[in-house]
Scaffold this motif. Structure first.
Motif, PDB file in Angstrom:
ATOM      1  N   ASN A 115     -41.489 -39.052  15.506  1.00 17.11           N
ATOM      2  CA  ASN A 115     -42.766 -38.586  14.954  1.00 17.11           C
ATOM      3  C   ASN A 115     -43.758 -38.260  16.054  1.00 17.11           C
ATOM      4  N   LEU A 116     -44.579 -37.261  15.780  1.00 15.81           N
ATOM      5  CA  LEU A 116     -45.650 -36.850  16.683  1.00 15.81           C
ATOM      6  C   LEU A 116     -46.979 -37.282  16.071  1.00 15.81           C
ATOM      7  N   TYR A 117     -47.666 -38.182  16.763  1.00 13.25           N
ATOM      8  CA  TYR A 117     -48.910 -38.762  16.289  1.00 13.25           C
ATOM      9  C   TYR A 117     -50.062 -38.009  16.937  1.00 13.25           C
ATOM     10  N   ASP A 151     -49.969 -35.360  11.137  1.00 13.17           N
ATOM     11  CA  ASP A 151     -48.842 -35.682  12.000  1.00 13.17           C
ATOM     12  C   ASP A 151     -47.640 -34.804  11.657  1.00 13.17           C
ATOM     13  N   VAL A 152     -46.606 -34.900  12.484  1.00 15.55           N
ATOM     14  CA  VAL A 152     -45.407 -34.076  12.320  1.00 15.55           C
ATOM     15  C   VAL A 152     -44.178 -34.938  12.562  1.00 15.55           C
ATOM     16  N   TRP A 153     -43.154 -34.728  11.753  1.00 12.43           N
ATOM     17  CA  TRP A 153     -41.865 -35.376  11.968  1.00 12.43           C
ATOM     18  C   TRP A 153     -40.923 -34.450  12.717  1.00 12.43           C
ATOM     19  N   GLU A 188     -57.078 -28.951   5.989  1.00  7.05           N
ATOM     20  CA  GLU A 188     -56.612 -27.573   5.885  1.00  7.05           C
ATOM     21  C   GLU A 188     -56.037 -27.052   7.204  1.00  7.05           C
ATOM     22  N   THR A 189     -56.475 -27.599   8.317  1.00 13.21           N
ATOM     23  CA  THR A 189     -56.010 -27.125   9.622  1.00 13.21           C
ATOM     24  C   THR A 189     -54.571 -27.539   9.898  1.00 13.21           C
ATOM     25  N   GLU A 240     -48.484 -27.490   8.605  1.00  8.64           N
ATOM     26  CA  GLU A 240     -47.543 -27.875   9.653  1.00  8.64           C
ATOM     27  C   GLU A 240     -46.844 -29.190   9.305  1.00  8.64           C
ATOM     28  N   THR A 241     -47.598 -30.105   8.726  1.00  6.91           N
ATOM     29  CA  THR A 241     -47.024 -31.386   8.298  1.00  6.91           C
ATOM     30  C   THR A 241     -45.973 -31.172   7.212  1.00  6.91           C
ATOM     31  N   ILE A 242     -46.299 -30.368   6.200  1.00  4.42           N
ATOM     32  CA  ILE A 242     -45.359 -30.080   5.117  1.00  4.42           C
ATOM     33  C   ILE A 242     -44.094 -29.416   5.660  1.00  4.42           C
TER      34      ILE A 242
END
Length: 319
Positions: free
Chosen positions: A231-233, A108-110, A26-27, A31-33
Motif C-alpha cells: 500500500n501507498l500511504y 491511498d493506493v493499493w 474528488e482529487t 485513483e484509489t478506486i
C-alpha cells in the motif's frame, strides 16, 4: 434444497469486502478506486461510503458503481449527512458480505497484488484473525525528488503471530514501534462481530480513530504482522493528522484517546500490569504535569544537554 441455497449464497458473496470512506476526496478518489479494480485477485466487492461530501466525489463514486454494479456499491448516510469516518466505516461493515474485510483510505493506493498476498498469509496462518503490514509513506506522488519511506510495523520480529496483549505494549501510542495504517490491514469477518470502529472519535479526535480500533484488536485478536508492503500511504499537508500537529491540538487529542482507553479497560475488566504501567506513564504529563516535569522532562533535558556537550568535546579531541 438447503444445500442449493447455500451454494447460491456462496457464489453471490465475495471473499473480500473493501471499505473506502470518503469526504471531499474528488482529487484522489478515482485513483484509489482504480487501484482496487487493478487487483490480481478479483473476488471482491468495493463499498464506497460517502460521508456527506459536498464536492464532486459522490458523482465519481456513483459513476463507478454504475459501471461495475456487481462489484462496486455506493453508500451514504440518511439525508447525505456527515457523521465521521467511524460511523461511515461501521456502515460499510454492516452492508458488507465478504469473509474478509479490508480498508482503503480514499487518498491511498493499493499495489495490484495486495489482496492476493494478504489472503495467502491468512491461508498459511489460519489462526490469525487480523493482518497488519508495512506501509510505503508516499511522498513522490507530489514531489518526484522526494524519496518514499517504507515503515514496518513495530521494531521487533516480522512475519510472525502476536497474541494479546503483545502489540499494545510494543506499538504507538503506548509503545515506540510504528503502528499500521488502515490501508495495510485486513481482518476476518468474525472480528467485526464484537469489534467496531469507536464512533466517539469524531472531529479532531478522529486522528486517533484507527488507534482505538487497533487497541481492541491488540487486546482480543491473534494478529499476523507482515513484512510485506502493498500500500501507498499518501503524505500531504491537507491531511487531518498534519493539521492537528500544526495547530497545536495534538496533546489534547492524545489525552482524549488515552482517557478513552483507560475507560475501555475498566469497562471490559481488563487488568494487565504491563499495559496499565504504560498507560499511566503516558497519562502522567496530562494528569500530573508537575510530577512529570520534575521526574521525567527536566532529567531528560539534562541528559540530552550532557550528551551534546560530550559530543562537542569528543569532536574537539578528534580534531
Amino acid at each position: 434444497m438447503a444445500t442449493k441455497q447455500f451454494i447460491a449464497m456462496s457464489i453471490a458473496s465475495p471473499m473480500v469486502s473493501v471499505i473506502t470512506c470518503f469526504y471531499n476526496e474528488e482529487t484522489f478518489l478515482e485513483e484509489t478506486i482504480l487501484s482496487v479494480l487493478a487487483q490480481t485477485y478479483t473476488d471482491w466487492e468495493l463499498l464506497l461510503v460517502d460521508d456527506g461530501s459536498p464536492d464532486t466525489s459522490p458523482a465519481i463514486a456513483k459513476r463507478y458503481a454504475d459501471l461495475y454494479p456487481d462489484k462496486i456499491i455506493y453508500l451514504q448516510h440518511e439525508h447525505h449527512a456527515n457523521k465521521g469516518v467511524c460511523k461511515s466505516r461501521n456502515l460499510g461493515v454492516a452492508k458488507s458480505r465478504g469473509n474478509y474485510i479490508a480498508y482503503l483510505d480514499a487518498d491511498d493506493v493499493w499495489l495490484p497484488e495486495k489482496l492476493q498476498n494478504q489472503l495467502n498469509v491468512f491461508q498459511q496462518h489460519p489462526q490469525a484473525t487480523a493482518l497488519l503490514e508495512a506501509s510505503n509513506y508516499w511522498y513522490s506522488w507530489q514531489s518526484p525528488q522526494r524519496s518514499n519511506v517504507i515503515i514496518p510495523i513495530g521494531s521487533n520480529e516480522q512475519d510472525t503471530l502476536y497474541h494479546p496483549p503483545a502489540l499494545i505494549l510494543q506499538l504507538y501510542p503506548l509503545g515506540h514501534g510504528a503502528a499500521p495504517c488502515p490501508s495495510g490491514m485486513m481482518v476476518k469477518r468474525s472480528v467485526h462481530q464484537h469489534i467496531l470502529f469507536v464512533e466517539d472519535f469524531i472531529g479532531p479526535t478522529a486522528v486517533y480513530e484507527d488507534q482505538a480500533f487497533l487497541a481492541q484488536l491488540y487486546l482480543h485478536e491473534t494478529i499476523f504482522v507482515s513484512s510485506g508492503c502493498n500500500n501507498l500511504y499518501r503524505q500531504r499537508q491537507a491531511s487531518q493528522v498534519f493539521n492537528v500537529h500544526q495547530d497545536g491540538r495534538y496533546h489534547r487529542v492524545r489525552q482524549y484517546y488515552l482517557e478513552w482507553f483507560a475507560q475501555y479497560l475498566n469497562n471490559h475488566s481488563i487488568h494487565n500490569n504491563e499495559v496499565n504501567a504504560l498507560l499511566q506513564k503516558a497519562l502522567l504529563p496530562y494528569h500530573h504535569p508537575l510530577r512529570f516535569r520534575v521526574f521525567h522532562d527536566i532529567p531528560s533535558r539534562i541528559v540530552r544537554k550532557i550528551k551534546r556537550i560530550a559530543r562537542k568535546l569528543l569532536n574537539r579531541v578528534a580534531a
